[in-house]
Design a protein around this motif. Structure first.
Motif, short mmCIF file in Angstrom:
data_model
loop_
_atom_site.label_atom_id
_atom_site.label_comp_id
_atom_site.label_asym_id
_atom_site.label_seq_id
_atom_site.Cartn_x
_atom_site.Cartn_y
_atom_site.Cartn_z
N ALA A 28 -9.79 29.23 -39.99
CA ALA A 28 -9.15 30.45 -39.47
C ALA A 28 -7.90 30.82 -40.25
O ALA A 28 -7.13 31.66 -39.82
N VAL A 29 -7.72 30.19 -41.41
CA VAL A 29 -6.50 30.39 -42.20
C VAL A 29 -6.81 31.23 -43.43
O VAL A 29 -7.81 30.99 -44.13
N ASP A 30 -5.97 32.20 -43.71
CA ASP A 30 -6.11 32.99 -44.93
C ASP A 30 -4.73 33.33 -45.46
O ASP A 30 -4.03 34.19 -44.93
N LEU A 31 -4.31 32.60 -46.48
CA LEU A 31 -3.01 32.80 -47.11
C LEU A 31 -3.18 32.81 -48.62
O LEU A 31 -4.10 32.18 -49.16
N PRO A 32 -2.31 33.49 -49.33
CA PRO A 32 -2.33 33.37 -50.80
C PRO A 32 -1.95 31.96 -51.20
O PRO A 32 -0.97 31.40 -50.70
N MET A 33 -2.74 31.39 -52.11
CA MET A 33 -2.49 30.01 -52.52
C MET A 33 -2.53 29.91 -54.04
O MET A 33 -3.43 30.44 -54.69
#
Length: 550
Positions: free
Chosen positions: A236-241
């Motif tokens: 459920a995580v969506d971050l720029p990495m």
């Protein structure tokens, strides 16, 4: 005020978790009123170190306009509580991010950076989805703890795992001021106690670290619910990495697993950089090879641009650049692309007269079209646990990197198969696989496969390798996936595959009895005879780049 003219100051601050545990941190502040974004690192080695083994000191980041928080995780450094490997990092990570976002002078936007354990704390914090967390830069992470950290194709990573267990146990003893335990563990860290009656769990770990994670790792030799519960849940995580790895780092498969997982579903940028580095340091000389000025560590400048874009909203042209950067060993330059580069599979078959373990000119790698129709005699070698084939470089031993292994390949318990001098440059990027038609006279045996580049002067430098523990239930066909790699061999060089039954102490010596490492007694290790059948059923497959670099 420009970032280059800023200075910074440091203070120590504490926060309290939702469960009432005090966590301590050093906070580095830029001069000026701000507000400033926050960079958070959570680590278990004493916050003053601040991962300066691979990153610039926090004052460097602070001087570029960031509040930098370096925190001792629970039970480490001066933080309260009991350290339990990864057990509290989700909730503590959430609380720490939200606390850092509210520091005086903060603009409420938090990014996290760090490698290894400090990379994993980013993922665990992200799992909890704190609102203030805006961007990550995980480096060298064992995303799937079983496959990417503790075990490799069913084989325990002994040297790296035991060494780390002893290090963490020594830190626990230091915090308790148990000098006897600390001194014993410190001495063991300088010379791993691999000659105990039970090599995988030496007496010193049993005596001075009865609560070490190492006992759990040994007790769970298969990918069961214990391991599955430790993997960060990022569904459920969506971050720029910003993903950072090294070709000779043991956790590279974790970096790629995370990168592929995120790119398959993320709405945010996912950038990947893989250098020719080992776990630490990240320099131009790795093992015995100098990879040139292009390989010098540039991650600090890269991270600054990353966080400037996502935490400050500055235009850094970052997203106009290719998202994948792979350092190609051999040409010693960076390949750039928008995705993992396209490759085609090239196969080489193993062939010999049966003397691949006795003569370096006997075993050969040939194209399938060049394979003789005459049945190949088997290559038979004997593994003696009294003198196991030693580890040299690669990703799972220390020191890591690339070394001349020609003296190891001269051993009779190492089979070598080599191409003729290449007629054209050969560029490889991705996962090399080795398939062997083989068997042994014991219940279980190990296969070590090392891929190297040979020079005209006879030196042979390892490029990538893989290892696996094989049970008789696997049948006669064994498939080993090697560490991902990217290299170019020039015309005139040769490609070599080396096969053996040990790579010690990177992995424990297989006793041949089928027992798991925690139960294996040194005295029970058996001599074993292993047979490899060359021909069309024994081959290596290379992911060859369809277009050579410009």
């Amino acid at each position: 005020m420009t970032g280059s003219k800023m200075t910074s100051s440091k203070q120590s601050l504490s926060m309290t978790t939702r469960g009432g545990v005090r966590l301590d941190a050093d906070v580095y502040r830029p001069d000026g009123d701000g507000p400033f974004p926050v960079l958070l690192m959570r680590q278990p080695y004493g916050r003053a170190i601040a991962s300066t083994v691979v990153y610039a000191h926090p004052t460097w980041y602070a001087a570029h306009g960031y509040i930098v928080v370096v925190q001792d995780v629970r039970g480490r450094g001066s933080s309260e509580g009991t350290f339990d490997l990864f057990a509290h990092e989700v909730d503590d990570g959430y609380d720490s991010v939200q606390w850092a976002a509210q520091l005086p002078g903060s603009n409420g936007r938090v990014g996290m950076y760090g490698f290894s354990y400090q990379g994993m704390t980013q993922l665990y914090a992200a799992q909890a989805k704190p609102a203030a967390l805006q961007a990550l830069a995980p480096a060298m992470v064992g995303y799937d703890l079983y496959h990417d950290w503790a075990y490799e194709n069913g084989a325990l990573r002994l040297q790296a795992g035991l060494g780390w267990a002893i290090q963490l146990a020594a830190e626990t003893a230091r915090l308790k001021q148990d000098e006897a335990a600390f001194q014993a563990l410190y001495a063991a860290s300088r010379s791993l106690p691999l000659n105990n009656s039970t090599p995988a769990c030496p007496d010193i770990i049993q005596q001075y670290a009865p609560d070490s994670f190492w006992h759990d790792w040994l007790a769970h030799p298969s990918n069961d619910t214990y391991w599955q519960s430790l993997k960060p849940d990022l569904n459920a995580v969506d971050l720029p990495m910003l993903h950072v790895g090294g070709w000779f780092d043991p956790y590279l498969t974790g970096d790629l697993r995370l990168y592929r997982d995120m790119t398959a579903r993320s709405q945010h940028p996912q950038h990947l950089w893989i250098g020719p580095w080992s776990h630490l340091p990240w320099g131009r000389k790795v093992g015995a090879i100098d990879f040139g000025p292009a390989s010098v560590n540039s991650i600090d400048q890269l991270q600054l641009r990353w966080f400037d874009h996502f935490l400050k909203g500055q235009k850094t042209d970052l997203l106009s650049e290719p998202s994948v950067h792979l350092f190609e060993m051999g040409t010693n330059h960076w390949r750039q692309s928008e995705a993992w580069p396209q490759t085609e599979t090239v196969t080489y078959c193993l062939t010999s007269t049966g003397l691949a373990g006795m003569r370096e000119d006997d075993g050969k790698l040939v194209l399938p079209s060049e394979l003789s129709a005459i049945p190949q005699p088997p290559d038979i070698f004997v593994h003696d646990p009294w003198r196991p084939v030693p580890a040299l470089g690669g990703h799972a031993s220390f020191p890591s990197g690339s070394f001349d292994r020609s003296h190891i390949d001269d051993r009779s318990d190492v089979l070598t198969y080599t191409t003729g001098p290449l007629k054209a440059d050969l560029s490889v990027a991705g996962e090399v696989t080795v398939t062997l038609h083989c068997d042994a006279d014991t219940i279980s045996y190990d296969v070590s496969a090392v891929l190297s580049g040979g020079q005209p002067d006879g030196t042979v430098y390892n490029l990538t390798q893989g290892y696996g523990r094989i049970g008789q239930d696997r049948g006669a066909s064994v498939r080993i996936t090697l560490q991902p790699t990217c290299f170019c061999l020039k015309a005139g060089q040769t490609l070599r595959l080396s096969i053996s039954a040990a790579c010690f102490p990177a992995y424990p010596v297989n006793p041949g009895t089928g027992e798991q490492p925690q139960f294996v007694r040194l005295i029970d290790s058996q001599i074993m005879t292993i047979t490899v059948y060359p021909g069309q059923d024994s081959f290596i497959q290379l992911p060859v780049l369809t277009r050579n670099p410009a």
